[in-house]
Write a protein that holds these residues in place. Structure first.
Motif, PDB file in Angstrom:
ATOM      1  N   GLU A   1      31.280  41.129  39.940  1.00 58.43           N
ATOM      2  CA  GLU A   1      32.178  42.117  39.335  1.00 58.43           C
ATOM      3  C   GLU A   1      33.088  42.737  40.375  1.00 58.43           C
ATOM      4  O   GLU A   1      34.269  42.996  40.105  1.00 58.43           O
ATOM      5  CB  GLU A   1      31.362  43.196  38.623  1.00 58.43           C
ATOM      6  N   TRP A   2      32.587  42.971  41.577  1.00 62.57           N
ATOM      7  CA  TRP A   2      33.430  43.530  42.635  1.00 62.57           C
ATOM      8  C   TRP A   2      34.534  42.556  43.004  1.00 62.57           C
ATOM      9  O   TRP A   2      35.687  42.944  43.200  1.00 62.57           O
ATOM     10  CB  TRP A   2      32.587  43.854  43.868  1.00 62.57           C
ATOM     11  N   MET A   3      34.198  41.253  43.104  1.00 62.24           N
ATOM     12  CA  MET A   3      35.220  40.262  43.438  1.00 62.24           C
ATOM     13  C   MET A   3      36.294  40.205  42.353  1.00 62.24           C
ATOM     14  O   MET A   3      37.493  40.111  42.645  1.00 62.24           O
ATOM     15  CB  MET A   3      34.584  38.881  43.619  1.00 62.24           C
ATOM     16  N   THR A   4      35.862  40.247  41.081  1.00 60.05           N
ATOM     17  CA  THR A   4      36.829  40.193  39.980  1.00 60.05           C
ATOM     18  C   THR A   4      37.767  41.386  40.014  1.00 60.05           C
ATOM     19  O   THR A   4      38.972  41.257  39.750  1.00 60.05           O
ATOM     20  CB  THR A   4      36.082  40.156  38.632  1.00 60.05           C
ATOM     21  N   ASN A   5      37.231  42.569  40.359  1.00 59.72           N
ATOM     22  CA  ASN A   5      38.055  43.775  40.405  1.00 59.72           C
ATOM     23  C   ASN A   5      38.893  43.873  41.675  1.00 59.72           C
ATOM     24  O   ASN A   5      39.834  44.674  41.723  1.00 59.72           O
ATOM     25  CB  ASN A   5      37.171  45.027  40.292  1.00 59.72           C
ATOM     26  N   SER A   6      38.558  43.102  42.687  1.00 61.09           N
ATOM     27  CA  SER A   6      39.235  43.234  43.996  1.00 61.09           C
ATOM     28  C   SER A   6      40.059  42.005  44.344  1.00 61.09           C
ATOM     29  O   SER A   6      40.381  41.804  45.519  1.00 61.09           O
ATOM     30  CB  SER A   6      38.193  43.487  45.099  1.00 61.09           C
TER      31      SER A   6
END
Length: 575
Positions: A250-255
């Protein structure tokens, strides 16, 4: 404080003494020789009895008193002191450590006694001149199975890494592993390496996490400090691998940066770039793309890659039209509804339900025969036939199921009940839905759908399985229930587990009915093909010399005949 001379045999042992395990025999022998030569140099410390007695209880110096009795001394000097507020617990521990080092189990027991008496870890560390971290390490032994502690007290200690794995596991897990590896008379030494390996869990470290506390809280990640790691680094970790990787995803998708995409890692940890992509090892250009992925340790990694130039479409006058690099859209691959572990669990649950249905469900005889033929089409079956090439990858030992069909004279003789039992047992051995080499493929799904194996699937509304579902799949499981999706994935999962505790939940992806597209492709792939006509003589017989003995020509060339003519022959034989 008073010095007195008493008979060592009249002194009473302290029931709360620090040293409970046996001391080193060499140290006892040396102490006995010293007492015989020069007597007791340092008098033992004793205190008056507390329960109205007029005797003395040994506070420190149990070994000296014991060896004085062994040396035959009639009288020894003792130092009489008043009983401390903590019963002399700290004084006994400190003096015992000064004379001979206690093993870790005895140290832990003594420290736990001090904590129960109101001592803090910091105060114990100052009094014993030990780091607070060492005190906390010793207190980890409170998480060790008592049977293991008894073995460690004998001097059979694991190393720090092994003790860390043991202490991190639950008592139930330790109990199961201890049953397999506990010492015996033939082998009294414990293989702590095997015990630790049996309890080892994958750890995901906080220092590798790119997400913050908000995502950690949303995914229900609780960090645990590794007290055995170096003190100057962040040693927090979690064993909830699925939650950690989900938060990282989720962090990668948001960043994602501009022209960025999330990709999966390959078998060796390398990123799986889009087709025709060229990895950029130098400084990336403005038109290059970025691929983010998780390596084997769960850390976020990124690489630059370059896509080939897109073909320019023709303009109105035949000229090439301009194509902006931003027009090339690469969509990130979404997380699947069910993880790989979840699919493996589904495979196991399907197999167990299929086997139970084959054992207990009502199946017509003609259906049983059809399933038997279908089972041998499974991709996990290897057949060594006289008319086919033998496979050297192994074969299933299925002959045992045919033995009950023979009589004592070696002739085929059986009743229908014996035949049904043999066929059901054979199908159980052949058909499998497990996510490994034994997977029968689509045929096992067909078989399970035919005999209603869906009714034998167990309740999948458990913490273990629901933790394998993505957030959309988990929220989809709330449909047709009174459970509403929560803000946190952990809370939604807990509510579903509680809801299905007395009910029955089966995920749609676990049902046996196969996908129509896959079934059609499988039927087309394995449909009978017409064989080319020839004279029936194998080609190898055309090139052999006259001096070589050759087989007569067969009706086929090593492959069983196919087609309507061959099937018609079976019909005529049956008639």
């Amino acid at each position: 404080m008073e010095l007195k001379f008493v008979d060592p045999r009249a002194l009473k042992e302290n029931p709360d003494k620090a040293r409970r395990s046996k001391s080193n025999p060499q140290s006892d022998a040396l102490l006995l020789a010293t007492i015989r030569a020069v007597g007791i140099v340092q008098p033992p410390v004793v205190a008056p009895e507390m329960d109205g007695g007029n005797g003395f209880v040994i506070d420190a110096g149990h070994r000296r008193v014991k060896q004085a009795i062994a040396a035959g001394l009639e009288e020894i000097a003792v130092l009489v002191i008043e009983r401390a507020e903590d019963g002399g617990a700290m004084r006994s521990l400190a003096e015992t450590l000064a004379h001979e080092q206690l093993n870790p189990v005895d140290q832990w027991r003594a420290i736990e006694r001090l904590v129960a008496l109101g001592w803090t870890e910091e105060a114990i560390a100052v009094a014993l001149a030990l780091p607070v971290r060492q005190i906390r390490k010793l207190r980890l032994l409170a998480n060790v199975l008592p049977a293991m502690l008894d073995q460690m007290a004998k001097g059979d200690m694991p190393n720090e890494g092994q003790l860390r794995m043991i202490a991190a596991a639950s008592l139930e897990e330790q109990k199961e592993v201890w049953k397999k590896h506990k010492p015996s008379k033939a082998d009294p030494q414990v293989s702590w390496w095997s015990v630790a390996q049996g309890l080892q869990k994958t750890r995901m470290f906080a220092k590798h996490a790119s997400f913050g506390d908000d995502l950690a809280q949303a995914y229900g990640i609780a960090w645990v400090e590794d007290l055995f790691a170096p003190a100057d680094e962040d040693s927090r970790y979690t064993t909830d691998v699925e939650a950690f990787l989900g938060a990282q995803q989720e962090w990668m998708t948001n960043s994602l940066p501009k022209r960025g995409v999330v990709v999966e890692a390959g078998q060796y940890g390398e990123p799986k770039l889009p087709p025709k992509a060229e990895r950029v090892y130098g400084k990336p250009g403005k038109s290059d793309h970025t691929a983010m992925y998780l390596d084997r340790d769960g850390k976020v990694q990124s690489v630059a890659y370059r896509m080939p130039a897109a073909k320019r479409p023709k303009g109105k006058n035949g000229a090439d039209a301009e194509v902006d690099g931003d027009d090339i859209v690469i969509t990130a691959k979404p997380r699947p509804d069910v993880t790989r572990k979840g699919m493996e669990m589904i495979g196991d649950l399907r197999t167990d339900a299929l086997h139970e249905a084959l054992s207990r469900a009502s199946i017509e005889d003609d259906t049983l025969m059809a399933l038997l033929v279908l089972a041998f089409a499974g991709q996990n079956v290897t057949v060594a036939s006289g008319t086919r090439d033998m496979s050297y990858y192994g074969a299933a030992a299925l002959a045992e199921h045919s033995v009950p069909l023979f009589n004592q004279e070696g002739r085929l003789e059986f009743d229908m009940d014996t035949l049904r039992i043999a066929v059901r047992s054979l199908l159980i051995d052949v058909l499998s839905c497990r996510e490994n080499r034994s997977d029968s493929g689509v045929v096992s799904r067909i078989a399970g759908d035919v005999i209603g194996a869906d009714n034998f699937l167990p309740n999948m509304g458990t913490e273990e399985f629901l933790s394998c579902l993505s957030r959309p799949a988990l929220e989809g499981a709330c449909t047709d229930t009174s459970v509403l999706p929560r803000q946190k994935v952990k809370d939604t999962r807990a509510a579903l587990v509680e809801h299905f505790q007395e009910g029955h939940f089966v995920h749609a992806s676990a049902l046996f009915a196969p996908d129509e597209t896959k079934l059609t492709a499988w039927l087309k792939k394995h449909e009978a093909k017409e064989e080319a006509e020839d004279d029936g003589t194998p080609t190898d017989q055309d090139v052999l010399g006259g001096a070589t003995v050759v087989e007569p020509a067969h009706d086929h060339d090593g492959v069983p005949p196919q087609g309507d003519a061959y099937a018609e022959g079976f019909r005529e034989a049956a008639e």
